[in-house]
Design an enzyme around this catalytic site. Sequence first.
Site, PDB file in Angstrom:
ATOM      1  CB  ALA A  31       3.152  -5.404   7.224  1.00 37.75           C
ATOM      2  CE  LYS A  32       5.868   0.469  10.697  1.00 41.94           C
ATOM      3  NZ  LYS A  32       4.409   0.235  11.036  1.00 41.94           N
ATOM      4  NE  ARG A  67       9.635  -0.849  14.769  1.00 45.37           N
ATOM      5  CZ  ARG A  67       8.260  -0.906  14.586  1.00 45.37           C
ATOM      6  NH1 ARG A  67       7.622  -0.121  14.466  1.00 45.37           N
ATOM      7  NH2 ARG A  67       7.856  -2.251  14.770  1.00 45.37           N
ATOM      8  CE  LYS A 179      -5.546  -1.045  13.646  1.00 45.94           C
ATOM      9  NZ  LYS A 179      -5.195   0.126  13.409  1.00 45.94           N
ATOM     10  CE  LYS A 181      -0.842  -3.209  13.841  1.00 46.12           C
ATOM     11  NZ  LYS A 181      -0.657  -1.631  13.060  1.00 46.12           N
ATOM     12  CG  ASP A 210      -2.857  -0.915  10.043  1.00 48.74           C
ATOM     13  OD1 ASP A 210      -2.546  -0.403   9.142  1.00 48.74           O
ATOM     14  OD2 ASP A 210      -2.384  -0.372  11.161  1.00 48.74           O
ATOM     15  CG  ASN A 212       1.077  -1.294   9.649  1.00 50.55           C
ATOM     16  OD1 ASN A 212       0.602  -2.238  10.468  1.00 50.55           O
ATOM     17  ND2 ASN A 212       0.890  -0.075  10.588  1.00 50.55           N
ATOM     18  CD  GLU A 236      -5.158   1.982  10.441  1.00 49.12           C
ATOM     19  OE1 GLU A 236      -4.235   2.364  11.187  1.00 49.12           O
ATOM     20  OE2 GLU A 236      -6.087   1.365  11.175  1.00 49.12           O
ATOM     21  CG  HIS A 312      -2.289   5.946  15.469  1.00 48.42           C
ATOM     22  ND1 HIS A 312      -0.910   6.632  15.766  1.00 48.42           N
ATOM     23  CD2 HIS A 312      -2.227   4.702  15.146  1.00 48.42           C
ATOM     24  CE1 HIS A 312      -0.180   5.456  15.996  1.00 48.42           C
ATOM     25  NE2 HIS A 312      -0.500   4.454  15.282  1.00 48.42           N
TER      26      HIS A 312
END
Length: 382
Positions: A31-32, A67, A179, A181, A210, A212, A236, A312
């Site tokens: 999502a970021k 990153r 899981k 996203k 999640d 994010n 999450e 994580h």
Amino acid sequence: MTTTTSISADSIAWVRISSCYLPLANPISDAKVLTGRQKPMTEIAMLFAEIETKDGHKGLGFSYSKRAGGPGQFAHAREIAPALIGEDPSDISKLWTKLQWAGASVGRSGMAVQAIGAFDVALYDLKARRAGLSLSKLLGSQRDSVRCYNTSGGFLHTPLDQLLVNAAASRERGIGGIKLKVGQPDQALDIQRVEAVRKHLGEHTPLMVDANQQWDRPTAQRMCRIFEQFNLVWIEEPLDAYDNEGHAALAAQFDTPIATGEMLTSAAEHAELIRHRAADYLMPDAPRVGGITPFLRIAAQAENAGLALGPHFAMELHVHLGAVYATEPWVEHFDWLEPLFNERLEIKDGRMLVPTRPGLGLSLSEQARAWTREVAEIGKRA
């Protein structure tokens, strides 16, 4: 008359640090990326620490950065590594403190402690190898396997039809949970994907989502309410990682557990999260918080607060740490790091088996050496 024979302790003679860049087969988007805050991830910067004592005992540890930050971690590790030479490798807590003070001017969290994490893990690996024990046995294992769930097949760049294929394939491999996203700008797409996977896998398959950190408080309220119907193991990072009050409100209001903590980079930050009761599942990342030493402090606080644990990333390390926790954890299955090591973890019946080899049970592959861009050696090998 009693004669006491003085036996000199072993000491650290040589340290090798290396900066290795692991390329990912496909650019990764969560999502970021879709909210424009980050670019797709194409590689992971690994920081490896190899430690050897004058008596020939060896340890391997690692940290990582996604990153950005890889060169900085390596530079900081190179600066503080000389502080280890001549020290007793058994004094792990003492050495963690010494390394922290060696770089105290740049802080007690973030990159500063993430560089320490590689050394800390290597010292625990060395201690366990020397004892002939796996890391989990050295620390006092509670179990020989841990529940595991897969994340790598559920990223937002994956089309829905492929998402269903990936989820089914993970289950067939023996992975216990799936899981997905979420956190897209169009929330209807999130709901559609979760609903489709739930229907595809059935009501009883463990399923997590999640976001994010990409929802604001009103959106998180709305989405948590909608997702209640899907019988999720957890939701999450619905909010910013440092919004302890917001997470606490969600945890108090909804039946579906709230999970967070992976982006925190110190034991102190986790202590605040725990104090606010901001999570049902705590998700510390040992390399991010500075290694095993602070991770164990966090786990002790989480246990005292009655929280569940879901470490994580870095399954190669967290399979051992999860095995030590008082209650049954969930360990995240990511196969991304596998090319870096000669060994593989075994998955069976929804669980990840804890390796019985001494230490972490890992050795660096030739491929890891080939992907290495920078190396520094301190001291002399025995």
